[in-house]
Design a protein around this motif. Structure first.
Motif: not given
Length: 111
Positions: A39, A41, A45, A65, A68-69, A71-74
């Motif tokens: 990920n 900044d 996306m 999916d 998003l993983t 993005h959320k978990k790095g």
């Protein structure tokens, strides 16, 4: 029984009673490598989804999916490949991201 004499040795190829041994070699599977996206900044996306579809042959839903993983978990594992394939995928993704001026990072590590 008489003692063994030199004349008792086998004379021809058909008379040889020695044992032949055959060694079996075990083949090992080559090690596999995980390819991961990291990920940041700045990379959009939508660009990450496009990369996953283009270079990893994933569907739009699968790509979304995984994005998003990331993005959320790095980070997220995108696939597991042989060393050569993993290395190529990493190079393709990194080159594509640079050409589009995105800092997206793609790495690989032994499974």
């Amino acid at each position: 029984m008489r003692p063994f004499q030199m004349s008792d040795e086998p004379k021809g190829p058909g008379d040889d009673t020695s044992i032949l041994t055959k060694t079996k070699t075990k083949t090992q599977r080559p090690p596999l490598y995980k390819v991961m996206l990291l990920n940041d900044d700045y990379t959009p996306m939508e660009f990450v989804v496009h990369v996953l579809e283009r270079f990893f042959g994933l569907t739009h839903a699968q790509s979304f999916d995984i994005m998003l993983t990331v993005h959320k978990k790095g980070l997220a594992v995108v696939g597991v490949f042989s060393h050569e394939v993993a290395e190529t995928k990493v190079a393709q993704v990194m080159d594509f991201a640079r050409r589009h001026q995105h800092p997206l990072q793609c790495t690989m590590e032994k499974e």
